[in-house]
Design a protein around this motif. Structure first.
Motif: not given
Length: 777
Positions: A255-279
């Motif tokens: 209602s009231f012209d409410f429009y919204r978009a969200e994104a959530d990404f995450g995981g290991a960047i390196t194979e040894n899983k030492k470097l992790l991220f979240r965006l």
């Protein structure tokens, strides 16, 4: 003296009711082959009816198990089952070595399908609160609002009702850009990841897209964090990097012209899983029920964690929010004789060309953690906040009985800068049969706040609220001078350094816990010649009467500096307070349902309250006392039916003041009776309606005042009742959710009586939102 008697009574009550359990306890953790905790694993004792499920951290406990040998079974759809033999000893806890379950590849999809029901119980606080002890055993009332609950309620902003999930928490009417939240009759400091980012008129209200949970700590907790407000505080915990791949998007329309978009990404960047991220990212456009308030909001929050070794990790995080806000546009004014709600709930007091205020907020976090061994670890944490606001606000100059109003707009530019540092060590040790959980460290805060309210633009033409005419020119202000040089708030700035030490001492196999803590706080107020410093002690007792029943008692003191000044330009003295409370915590259904019941008394000196004669300013009272009791319940009543239910009785009165006539008067900012409920039912995977579910919730406030009482110091606001509901369907990839707010289409508002006029802020009538979420992983 009465405080000491009451505290002694509570201590004796707790100790004298202590019972020795004749059964034992089983505890442990369950992980997958990658070492990640597994939640909702079924854990059962074969040949008995006892069992439980693991928490989000993979932990489990089974209480009141008779002494003997057992076979302990672990099962979860999508994983190979496992059994182990254990020996239970009466009065002791049997620690099970970490259990590792192996995945069944062909059943992975079903794991997600079976996990569609809501989970409203949180067992432990976030690391930012520095407490390793389970919430159930802490000598304090702490309530946690998890992300699943906020999703079910479609809360996109902290001002949209997240507080309804905690007893006695209310939100005062607001300018439109920040949440003014009260609990136990006092304003709560706003914390993010353990840092107190509050100032006089901020921070910007948190968008829930980057929030993992909200933690409400009741009563003083200066030992825990650099915030000594006696009513407590709320801590917003942001989403952190994860090892398991995560990819989710969501779109919402309403209602009231409410429009919204969200994104959530995450995981290991390196194979040894030492470097992790979240965006996390979000973009939103919306209007209000008043119309003509089209506003945009944007948020982005990247975070990285680097595991230098198995013992050392470092995390960096950035949160950036940009928002447009029509500050003050929600306020409606009217003559006292006409009463509240004398115009339509969609009525607006500002002109159609009233300009939006632009707000930018940046927060940075850095966290270094090192584990010396299994018992001891050290943490260094840093944060920086910059809040930059350029805009205007709206208020009333005069109101006639016929509805003629003289309005004015004033500039409201603000800049808030905070730099924070925390360092602490925590660990466990034993002296014979006595255990110690030790926490010690230092907190540093450097905050400054500049604002300009000085330029006013009066609307000389009367505006009649019963026959409104819009079209007055938009206000213009002179910003040729830097804000810091034209600031009208020269008193908002201080440096705080605090040192603290806490020892949680466990007796009788940790069934009886004594907490001793102290905090020394030094405040360098930049506008005062002399510094302020205080030592504040803390004593708490928590005891397991039964394995699923805990009693606690607490005595705590608080000390917190006050920014700003009164109408006559005098800086405020620091606030000091003492809190004494006690209560019971009980779990049911093997921990799936949790309850707490507490009673408290807070005595506070130098409290800030709204100045009735000068609405944009505060004043200090001599002494105020808050008394009340609270009840909270959350969890799963039966399979698929989850509930949040709470009630609070709050009474806050002036006990000492320079004006004797004020003694005995109630202090505004609370409702005497507040109760809320939220019920969600999810059909099981065996049902023909699997994936479907429904929610229903209410909010009810009685005998309330949000900012000021009427001229006779009595409430004149009507009781508040709101009913909301929702329907949803989901599978392992897709979730569709439809929520309707204010189902009864009531005219709901909060407001105040200033003797010569009324003001109030209305909520929209019946309104709805549809949210669609898709998981790529």
């Amino acid at each position: 003296m009465k405080k000491n008697y009451l505290f002694t009574f509570l201590l004796l009550m707790v100790i004298n009711t202590f019972l020795f359990a004749q059964e034992g306890t089983i505890s442990g953790t369950v992980k997958n082959k990658n070492g990640e905790p597994l939640s909702y694993v079924n854990v059962g004792l074969e040949g008995t009816s006892k069992g439980t499920t693991t928490t989000k951290t993979g932990a489990f406990q089974i209480h009141k198990v008779a002494q003997g040998q057992y076979s302990l079974a672990f099962s979860m759809i999508g994983y190979e089952s496992q059994k182990i033999d254990i020996q239970v000893v009466a009065g002791e806890t049997t620690e099970v070595a970490p259990i590792v379950l192996t995945e069944k590849e062909e059943e992975l999809a079903e794991v997600i399908v079976s996990d569609t029901k809501a989970k409203y119980v949180e067992s432990n606080v976030s690391p930012s609160l520095r407490q390793k002890t389970e919430v159930f055993k802490l000598p304090q009332n702490i309530q946690i609002v998890g992300s699943q609950l906020m999703v079910d309620q479609q809360v996109t902003n902290i001002m949209e009702g997240a507080i309804r999930n905690v007893s006695g928490v209310t939100m005062l009417e607001h300018w439109g850009h920040f949440a003014r939240i009260n609990m136990r009759g006092f304003r709560l400091p706003a914390l993010r990841n353990g840092f107190n980012v509050s100032d006089a008129w901020g921070p910007l209200s948190e968008d829930m897209s980057f929030v993992d949970r909200m933690e409400f700590v009741k009563g003083p907790a200066g030992f825990m964090l650099a915030a000594g407000e006696p009513g407590g505080f709320y801590n917003v915990v942001t989403k952190k990097p994860v090892e398991k791949p995560l990819a989710q998007v969501a779109v919402t329309a309403g209602s009231f012209d409410f429009y919204r978009a969200e994104a959530d990404f995450g995981g290991a960047i390196t194979e040894n899983k030492k470097l992790l991220f979240r965006l996390n990212g979000m973009y939103q456009t919306s209007d209000s029920h008043r119309g003509g308030e089209d506003a945009k909001r944007f948020m982005i929050s990247p975070a990285l964690t680097y595991n230098l070794s198995e013992k050392t990790s470092i995390t960096g995080e950035l949160n950036y929010q940009q928002a447009e806000s029509y500050i003050g546009a929600a306020y409606v004014f009217g003559p006292v004789s006409s009463g509240y709600g004398s115009v339509d709930k969609n009525f607006k007091m500002v002109d159609t060309n009233y300009p939006a205020t632009d707000i930018k907020e940046l927060t940075l976090f850095a966290d270094l953690n090192h584990k010396f061994n299994n018992n001891w670890e050290a943490t260094l944490r840093f944060s920086h906040l910059k809040f930059d606001q350029e805009g205007n606000s709206h208020w009333l100059a005069s109101m006639e009985e016929n509805g003629d109003a003289i309005r004015y707009a004033n500039i409201w530019d603000a800049l808030s800068v905070g730099n924070y540092a925390q360092g602490f060590i925590q660990g466990k040790a034993n002296t014979g049969n006595i255990s110690h959980s030790i926490l010690g460290g230092i907190d540093y805060t450097d905050k400054e706040y500049w604002s300009d309210w000085s330029q006013n633009v009066p609307y000389t033409t009367p505006f009649n609220i019963f026959n409104p005419t819009y079209g007055y020119p938009a206000p213009e202000f002179d910003r040729s001078v830097d804000l810091k040089d034209r600031s009208t708030s020269p008193y908002d700035g201080y440096i705080t350094t605090a040192y603290y030490l806490q020892d949680e001492i466990g007796f009788l196999n940790d069934k009886l816990r004594l907490t001793l803590a102290g905090r020394y706080t030094h405040v360098n107020s930049k506008w005062k010649e002399e510094d302020d410093s205080r030592f504040t002690p803390r004593v708490g007792v928590s005891v397991n009467i039964l394995e699923d029943l805990t009693a606690y008692a607490l005595y705590d003191q608080s000390f917190i500096p006050q920014g700003g000044a009164s109408f006559d330009g005098k800086p405020f003295d620091p606030e000091e307070a003492a809190d004494i409370e006690g209560g019971l915590k009980k779990t049911f259904l093997d921990g799936k349902l949790r309850t707490s019941l507490g009673v408290y008394q807070i005595t506070k000196q130098n409290i800030l309250v709204g100045d009735p004669e000068n609405p944009n300013f505060s004043k200090q009272l001599g002494e105020v006392q808050s008394k009340g009791f609270e009840f909270d319940l959350q969890g799963e009543i039966t399979r698929g039916l989850n509930v949040v239910l709470n009630y609070a009785n709050t009474d806050v009165k002036v006990t000492k003041d320079t004006d004797p006539e004020n003694v005995g008067k109630r202090v505004a900012g609370h409702a005497k009776h507040v109760t809320n409920g939220w019920f969600t039912y999810s059909f099981s995977s065996q049902s023909a309606l699997k994936g479907f579910g429904a929610s229903l919730g209410y909010q009810y406030q009685i005998d309330r005042s949000t900012w000021a009482w009427n001229a006779e110091n009595e409430t004149d606001l009507p009781d508040y009742f709101r009913l909301d509901g929702g329907l949803f369907w989901g599978n392992e990839k897709l979730r569709v959710q439809f929520n309707i707010n204010n189902l009864l289409n009531e005219y709901l508002y909060s407001g105040a009586n200033y003797g010569t006029y009324l003001y109030w802020q209305s909520e929209p009538g019946i309104n709805g939102r549809v949210r669609v979420t898709y998981n790529f992983k």
